[in-house]
Design a protein around this motif. Sequence first.
Motif, mmCIF file in Angstrom:
data_model
loop_
_atom_site.group_PDB
_atom_site.id
_atom_site.type_symbol
_atom_site.label_atom_id
_atom_site.label_comp_id
_atom_site.label_asym_id
_atom_site.label_seq_id
_atom_site.Cartn_x
_atom_site.Cartn_y
_atom_site.Cartn_z
ATOM 1 N N GLU A 8 0.827 -1.213 0.000
ATOM 2 C CA GLU A 8 0.000 0.000 0.000
ATOM 3 C C GLU A 8 0.860 1.262 0.000
ATOM 4 O O GLU A 8 0.528 2.250 -0.654
ATOM 5 C CB GLU A 8 -0.954 0.004 1.200
ATOM 6 C CG GLU A 8 -2.096 -0.984 1.087
ATOM 7 C CD GLU A 8 -2.941 -0.775 -0.163
ATOM 8 O OE1 GLU A 8 -3.296 0.378 -0.471
ATOM 9 O OE2 GLU A 8 -3.223 -1.775 -0.855
ATOM 10 N N GLN A 9 1.960 1.214 0.740
ATOM 11 C CA GLN A 9 2.864 2.363 0.771
ATOM 12 C C GLN A 9 3.425 2.633 -0.627
ATOM 13 O O GLN A 9 3.460 3.776 -1.093
ATOM 14 C CB GLN A 9 4.016 2.119 1.751
ATOM 15 C CG GLN A 9 4.975 3.309 1.821
ATOM 16 C CD GLN A 9 6.412 2.901 2.137
ATOM 17 O OE1 GLN A 9 6.799 1.747 1.938
ATOM 18 N NE2 GLN A 9 7.184 3.849 2.627
ATOM 19 N N LEU A 10 3.843 1.574 -1.320
ATOM 20 C CA LEU A 10 4.407 1.721 -2.660
ATOM 21 C C LEU A 10 3.350 2.231 -3.654
ATOM 22 O O LEU A 10 3.652 3.037 -4.530
ATOM 23 C CB LEU A 10 4.989 0.386 -3.138
ATOM 24 C CG LEU A 10 6.239 -0.086 -2.395
ATOM 25 C CD1 LEU A 10 6.577 -1.522 -2.783
ATOM 26 C CD2 LEU A 10 7.428 0.835 -2.668
ATOM 27 N N ILE A 11 2.120 1.776 -3.497
ATOM 28 C CA ILE A 11 1.038 2.259 -4.356
ATOM 29 C C ILE A 11 0.813 3.751 -4.139
ATOM 30 O O ILE A 11 0.660 4.521 -5.095
ATOM 31 C CB ILE A 11 -0.262 1.454 -4.099
ATOM 32 C CG1 ILE A 11 -0.102 0.017 -4.608
ATOM 33 C CG2 ILE A 11 -1.463 2.134 -4.767
ATOM 34 C CD1 ILE A 11 -1.227 -0.917 -4.185
ATOM 35 N N THR A 12 0.816 4.168 -2.872
ATOM 36 C CA THR A 12 0.623 5.593 -2.556
ATOM 37 C C THR A 12 1.746 6.438 -3.137
ATOM 38 O O THR A 12 1.505 7.495 -3.743
ATOM 39 C CB THR A 12 0.555 5.796 -1.025
ATOM 40 O OG1 THR A 12 -0.532 5.023 -0.506
ATOM 41 C CG2 THR A 12 0.360 7.253 -0.666
ATOM 42 N N ALA A 54 -0.320 -0.237 -13.424
ATOM 43 C CA ALA A 54 -1.575 -0.938 -13.713
ATOM 44 C C ALA A 54 -2.465 -1.005 -12.477
ATOM 45 O O ALA A 54 -3.685 -0.817 -12.568
ATOM 46 C CB ALA A 54 -1.285 -2.345 -14.237
ATOM 47 N N VAL A 55 -1.863 -1.245 -11.316
ATOM 48 C CA VAL A 55 -2.637 -1.298 -10.062
ATOM 49 C C VAL A 55 -3.221 0.075 -9.740
ATOM 50 O O VAL A 55 -4.391 0.204 -9.378
ATOM 51 C CB VAL A 55 -1.762 -1.801 -8.887
ATOM 52 C CG1 VAL A 55 -2.486 -1.640 -7.556
ATOM 53 C CG2 VAL A 55 -1.370 -3.259 -9.107
ATOM 54 N N VAL A 56 -2.399 1.112 -9.885
ATOM 55 C CA VAL A 56 -2.851 2.484 -9.601
ATOM 56 C C VAL A 56 -4.005 2.858 -10.525
ATOM 57 O O VAL A 56 -5.045 3.362 -10.075
ATOM 58 C CB VAL A 56 -1.677 3.488 -9.752
ATOM 59 C CG1 VAL A 56 -2.178 4.925 -9.718
ATOM 60 C CG2 VAL A 56 -0.639 3.260 -8.651
ATOM 61 N N VAL A 57 -3.846 2.614 -11.819
ATOM 62 C CA VAL A 57 -4.877 2.966 -12.797
ATOM 63 C C VAL A 57 -6.160 2.173 -12.544
ATOM 64 O O VAL A 57 -7.263 2.732 -12.595
ATOM 65 C CB VAL A 57 -4.376 2.741 -14.242
ATOM 66 C CG1 VAL A 57 -5.512 2.797 -15.247
ATOM 67 C CG2 VAL A 57 -3.316 3.776 -14.598
ATOM 68 N N ASP A 58 -6.021 0.897 -12.243
ATOM 69 C CA ASP A 58 -7.198 0.069 -11.989
ATOM 70 C C ASP A 58 -8.008 0.617 -10.819
ATOM 71 O O ASP A 58 -9.244 0.659 -10.869
ATOM 72 C CB ASP A 58 -6.766 -1.374 -11.716
ATOM 73 C CG ASP A 58 -7.966 -2.303 -11.573
ATOM 74 O OD1 ASP A 58 -8.744 -2.393 -12.537
ATOM 75 O OD2 ASP A 58 -8.119 -2.916 -10.502
#
Length: 201
Positions: A8-12, A54-58
Amino acid sequence: MTGPERREQLITVGRKLFADKGFEATSVEEVASRANVSKPVVYEHFGGKEGLYAVVVDREIQALMGGISAALEEPEGARVLLERATLALLDYIESDPDGFRILVRDSPPGQATGSFASVLGDVAAQVEHLLAAEFKQRGLEPKSAPIHAQMLVGMVALTGQWWLDSRKFKKDQVAAHLVNLAWNGLSGLDPKPRLVTLPHR
């Protein structure tokens, strides 16, 4: 941090960088540096920058589509639905400008989904059947509903992009003007439109 917390930290971190700099200008090195981890940690969770993107956009697509789908759920007449869908997109832009900036940028090469165009296509598909029913009721050709759905969604989306940067008007004012143009334009549709600059066929 646990594995899920690190993810989650990396996604943020990645989300913020993609919003500020775009996909191309963001590197795995920078994501790792901002998260205070080594590059292999990013690769371990996402396989690379493309996987993280891809995770962020999704997630952004789900947030945007969730709001618009909810706005179109209650059948209360075409004009009310048009207002709700317009406000749903403007709400998303207002509450999540970073997410919207990510969506309106070009997707990385080879990625068929997750572009803003594909999001708009999904929204237009939802609007299309509503317009077809409205057209039938007004004696207009329902087969032209897909064209009008694309035009309506494109008009709202491009105006939303402009509003994100200019903010010259309040959200409700922007929505009211959009709906005014769209609704009054739809109300005055010619059943057999033609270009006046071309000879009759």
